[in-house]
Design a protein around this motif. Structure first.
Motif, PDB file in Angstrom:
ATOM      1  N   TYR A 152       0.843  -1.190   0.000  1.00  0.00           N
ATOM      2  CA  TYR A 152       0.000   0.000   0.000  1.00  0.00           C
ATOM      3  C   TYR A 152       0.882   1.245   0.000  1.00  0.00           C
ATOM      4  O   TYR A 152       1.735   1.427   0.855  1.00  0.00           O
ATOM      5  N   ASN A 153       0.691   2.121  -0.967  1.00  0.00           N
ATOM      6  CA  ASN A 153       1.531   3.298  -1.142  1.00  0.00           C
ATOM      7  C   ASN A 153       1.249   4.341  -0.072  1.00  0.00           C
ATOM      8  O   ASN A 153       0.084   4.653   0.194  1.00  0.00           O
ATOM      9  N   PRO A 154       2.278   4.914   0.583  1.00  0.00           N
ATOM     10  CA  PRO A 154       2.048   5.939   1.599  1.00  0.00           C
ATOM     11  C   PRO A 154       1.250   7.145   1.081  1.00  0.00           C
ATOM     12  O   PRO A 154       0.499   7.757   1.830  1.00  0.00           O
ATOM     13  N   THR A 155       1.425   7.481  -0.210  1.00  0.00           N
ATOM     14  CA  THR A 155       0.643   8.588  -0.767  1.00  0.00           C
ATOM     15  C   THR A 155      -0.839   8.233  -0.781  1.00  0.00           C
ATOM     16  O   THR A 155      -1.696   9.069  -0.472  1.00  0.00           O
ATOM     17  N   GLU A 156      -1.140   6.985  -1.119  1.00  0.00           N
ATOM     18  CA  GLU A 156      -2.521   6.521  -1.076  1.00  0.00           C
ATOM     19  C   GLU A 156      -3.040   6.546   0.358  1.00  0.00           C
ATOM     20  O   GLU A 156      -4.226   6.834   0.599  1.00  0.00           O
ATOM     21  N   PHE A 157      -2.141   6.244   1.297  1.00  0.00           N
ATOM     22  CA  PHE A 157      -2.533   6.317   2.713  1.00  0.00           C
ATOM     23  C   PHE A 157      -3.016   7.722   3.067  1.00  0.00           C
ATOM     24  O   PHE A 157      -4.066   7.901   3.687  1.00  0.00           O
ATOM     25  N   LEU A 158      -2.270   8.730   2.661  1.00  0.00           N
ATOM     26  CA  LEU A 158      -2.664  10.107   2.983  1.00  0.00           C
ATOM     27  C   LEU A 158      -3.980  10.480   2.330  1.00  0.00           C
ATOM     28  O   LEU A 158      -4.810  11.173   2.930  1.00  0.00           O
ATOM     29  N   ARG A 159      -4.201  10.027   1.122  1.00  0.00           N
ATOM     30  CA  ARG A 159      -5.439  10.347   0.415  1.00  0.00           C
ATOM     31  C   ARG A 159      -6.643   9.709   1.100  1.00  0.00           C
ATOM     32  O   ARG A 159      -7.768  10.210   0.978  1.00  0.00           O
ATOM     33  N   ALA A 160      -6.413   8.614   1.817  1.00  0.00           N
ATOM     34  CA  ALA A 160      -7.486   7.982   2.576  1.00  0.00           C
ATOM     35  C   ALA A 160      -7.578   8.541   3.986  1.00  0.00           C
ATOM     36  O   ALA A 160      -8.666   8.809   4.500  1.00  0.00           O
ATOM     37  N   ALA A 161      -6.418   8.728   4.615  1.00  0.00           N
ATOM     38  CA  ALA A 161      -6.397   9.066   6.041  1.00  0.00           C
ATOM     39  C   ALA A 161      -6.730  10.530   6.328  1.00  0.00           C
ATOM     40  O   ALA A 161      -7.379  10.835   7.336  1.00  0.00           O
ATOM     41  N   ILE A 162      -6.262  11.451   5.492  1.00  0.00           N
ATOM     42  CA  ILE A 162      -6.529  12.869   5.767  1.00  0.00           C
ATOM     43  C   ILE A 162      -8.029  13.170   5.756  1.00  0.00           C
ATOM     44  O   ILE A 162      -8.553  13.750   6.716  1.00  0.00           O
ATOM     45  N   VAL A 202     -16.328   5.013  14.014  1.00  0.00           N
ATOM     46  CA  VAL A 202     -17.177   4.491  12.938  1.00  0.00           C
ATOM     47  C   VAL A 202     -16.817   5.158  11.605  1.00  0.00           C
ATOM     48  O   VAL A 202     -16.685   4.496  10.568  1.00  0.00           O
ATOM     49  N   ILE A 203     -16.617   6.473  11.638  1.00  0.00           N
ATOM     50  CA  ILE A 203     -16.280   7.217  10.415  1.00  0.00           C
ATOM     51  C   ILE A 203     -14.937   6.767   9.853  1.00  0.00           C
ATOM     52  O   ILE A 203     -14.796   6.502   8.659  1.00  0.00           O
ATOM     53  N   ILE A 204     -13.934   6.672  10.717  1.00  0.00           N
ATOM     54  CA  ILE A 204     -12.592   6.314  10.261  1.00  0.00           C
ATOM     55  C   ILE A 204     -12.558   4.887   9.719  1.00  0.00           C
ATOM     56  O   ILE A 204     -12.003   4.630   8.638  1.00  0.00           O
ATOM     57  N   VAL A 205     -13.149   3.969  10.451  1.00  0.00           N
ATOM     58  CA  VAL A 205     -13.157   2.574  10.007  1.00  0.00           C
ATOM     59  C   VAL A 205     -13.881   2.446   8.671  1.00  0.00           C
ATOM     60  O   VAL A 205     -13.428   1.743   7.761  1.00  0.00           O
ATOM     61  N   ASP A 206     -15.006   3.133   8.529  1.00  0.00           N
ATOM     62  CA  ASP A 206     -15.760   3.082   7.280  1.00  0.00           C
ATOM     63  C   ASP A 206     -14.924   3.585   6.107  1.00  0.00           C
ATOM     64  O   ASP A 206     -14.926   3.004   5.021  1.00  0.00           O
ATOM     65  N   ARG A 207     -14.169   4.652   6.327  1.00  0.00           N
ATOM     66  CA  ARG A 207     -13.325   5.230   5.268  1.00  0.00           C
ATOM     67  C   ARG A 207     -12.153   4.311   4.932  1.00  0.00           C
ATOM     68  O   ARG A 207     -11.826   4.107   3.760  1.00  0.00           O
ATOM     69  N   LEU A 208     -11.498   3.785   5.953  1.00  0.00           N
ATOM     70  CA  LEU A 208     -10.280   3.024   5.726  1.00  0.00           C
ATOM     71  C   LEU A 208     -10.537   1.596   5.248  1.00  0.00           C
ATOM     72  O   LEU A 208      -9.657   0.982   4.642  1.00  0.00           O
ATOM     73  N   GLN A 209     -11.710   1.060   5.513  1.00  0.00           N
ATOM     74  CA  GLN A 209     -12.005  -0.307   5.102  1.00  0.00           C
ATOM     75  C   GLN A 209     -11.904  -0.480   3.590  1.00  0.00           C
ATOM     76  O   GLN A 209     -11.590  -1.568   3.100  1.00  0.00           O
ATOM     77  N   ALA A 210     -12.127   0.607   2.854  1.00  0.00           N
ATOM     78  CA  ALA A 210     -12.074   0.535   1.393  1.00  0.00           C
ATOM     79  C   ALA A 210     -10.683   0.185   0.890  1.00  0.00           C
ATOM     80  O   ALA A 210     -10.522  -0.287  -0.242  1.00  0.00           O
ATOM     81  N   THR A 211      -9.657   0.388   1.722  1.00  0.00           N
ATOM     82  CA  THR A 211      -8.283   0.069   1.307  1.00  0.00           C
ATOM     83  C   THR A 211      -7.999  -1.424   1.362  1.00  0.00           C
ATOM     84  O   THR A 211      -7.027  -1.893   0.760  1.00  0.00           O
ATOM     85  N   GLY A 212      -8.802  -2.152   2.125  1.00  0.00           N
ATOM     86  CA  GLY A 212      -8.588  -3.585   2.264  1.00  0.00           C
ATOM     87  C   GLY A 212      -7.582  -3.969   3.326  1.00  0.00           C
ATOM     88  O   GLY A 212      -7.341  -5.160   3.556  1.00  0.00           O
ATOM     89  N   LEU A 213      -6.982  -2.985   3.996  1.00  0.00           N
ATOM     90  CA  LEU A 213      -5.990  -3.280   5.034  1.00  0.00           C
ATOM     91  C   LEU A 213      -6.665  -3.429   6.395  1.00  0.00           C
ATOM     92  O   LEU A 213      -7.671  -2.768   6.680  1.00  0.00           O
ATOM     93  N   PRO A 214      -6.111  -4.269   7.272  1.00  0.00           N
ATOM     94  CA  PRO A 214      -6.681  -4.406   8.617  1.00  0.00           C
ATOM     95  C   PRO A 214      -6.475  -3.139   9.440  1.00  0.00           C
ATOM     96  O   PRO A 214      -5.559  -2.354   9.172  1.00  0.00           O
TER      97      PRO A 214
END
Length: 269
Positions: A2-12, A53-65
């Motif tokens: 998983y690319n760190p740039t993709e992480f920021l696009r999901a996490a921010i 709930v909001i964070i988990v819902d957003r991050l689940q789309a990445t497929g990572l635990p």
């Protein structure tokens, strides 16, 4: 991987959206915040749960635990095979939230093989955002509202960390009123090395951010913490070219351990 740039696009966006939900509750102090006590006697509020709930819902789309303070914790027999994961504290500083002093944060980290390589910390009360990526650096946005939900503008408005500061004192992040004996001894030793030692107080993961941004020189944490308390800040500090090390061994902290408690540690340049 998983690319760190993709992480920021999901996490921010996840952190900012969770922060908005937190502030909606924070703005209604007379309503029921549904404060509970967890097994360790730390508080849990409606804001913690909604943000999670909001964070988990957003991050689940990445497929990572996801390893979240407020989520169900998978047994180590399962977690030990997670080479990549998110480590989340949806509301770090719940005590500060309850005190209404504004010093609480949303923490999201991306961990690869035990090492935090991406981190996002959002301060909802001030709209301040810190983020960092291994190999790209660490950054701060003083007010995310100026970007008007434009991710590119948000990134472009960020200031690289650490920022230039002009001060004469050597600044230690610690509690002014509740110093442990170990922390006091640490500060006493610093006073033998530096003429003017100043103590700076801050709540939640803001303590780590103070070192990352350059407004403090060192943060000794000689008391218990959990992995979700530090993972995002650790990633930001490392991306800024600084260190978070085990106070006893001097080695970097590791994450997704069988025991999710951190050792005592020191954040420094």
């Amino acid at each position: 991987m998983y690319n760190p740039t993709e992480f920021l696009r999901a996490a921010i966006p996840a952190a900012i959206e969770a922060g908005k939900a937190i502030m909606e509750i924070y703005a209604r102090p007379t309503e029921d915040w549904e404060v509970e006590r967890k097994n360790d006697n730390s508080p849990l509020t409606l804001a913690d749960r909604k943000a999670n709930v909001i964070i988990v819902d957003r991050l689940q789309a990445t497929g990572l635990p996801i390893l979240s303070e407020e989520g169900a914790h998978a047994p180590y027999d399962s977690r030990k095979d997670w080479t990549e994961l998110f480590v989340v504290d949806p509301l770090d500083g719940t005590k500060e939230f309850i005190k209404r002093n504004g010093e609480f944060t949303v923490n999201i980290a991306y961990v690869v093989k035990g090492t935090p390589v991406g981190g996002v910390i959002y301060v909802p009360a001030t709209h301040t955002l810190y983020f960092g990526m291994k190999g790209f650096g660490a950054f701060k946005v003083g007010d995310v509202t100026v970007a008007k939900n434009d991710e590119v503008q948000l990134i472009r408005s960020a200031a690289r960390l650490p920022m230039e500061t002009q001060r004469r004192n050597f600044v230690v992040v610690a509690s002014r009123s509740h110093l442990s004996a170990e922390t006091q001894a640490f500060i006493d030793a610093l006073r033998k090395e530096h003429a003017n030692v100043e103590i700076l107080s801050a709540g939640s993961s803001l303590k780590i951010c103070r070192v990352a941004e350059g407004s403090a020189d060192v943060y000794p944490r000689l008391a218990p913490t959990m992995e979700w308390d530090t993972a995002a800040g650790d990633a930001i500090v490392r991306a800024a070219g600084m260190r978070v090390c085990d106070a006893a061994t001097g080695k970097p902290l590791t994450y997704n351990k069988e025991d999710l408690h951190n050792p005592h540690f020191v954040v420094s340049k």
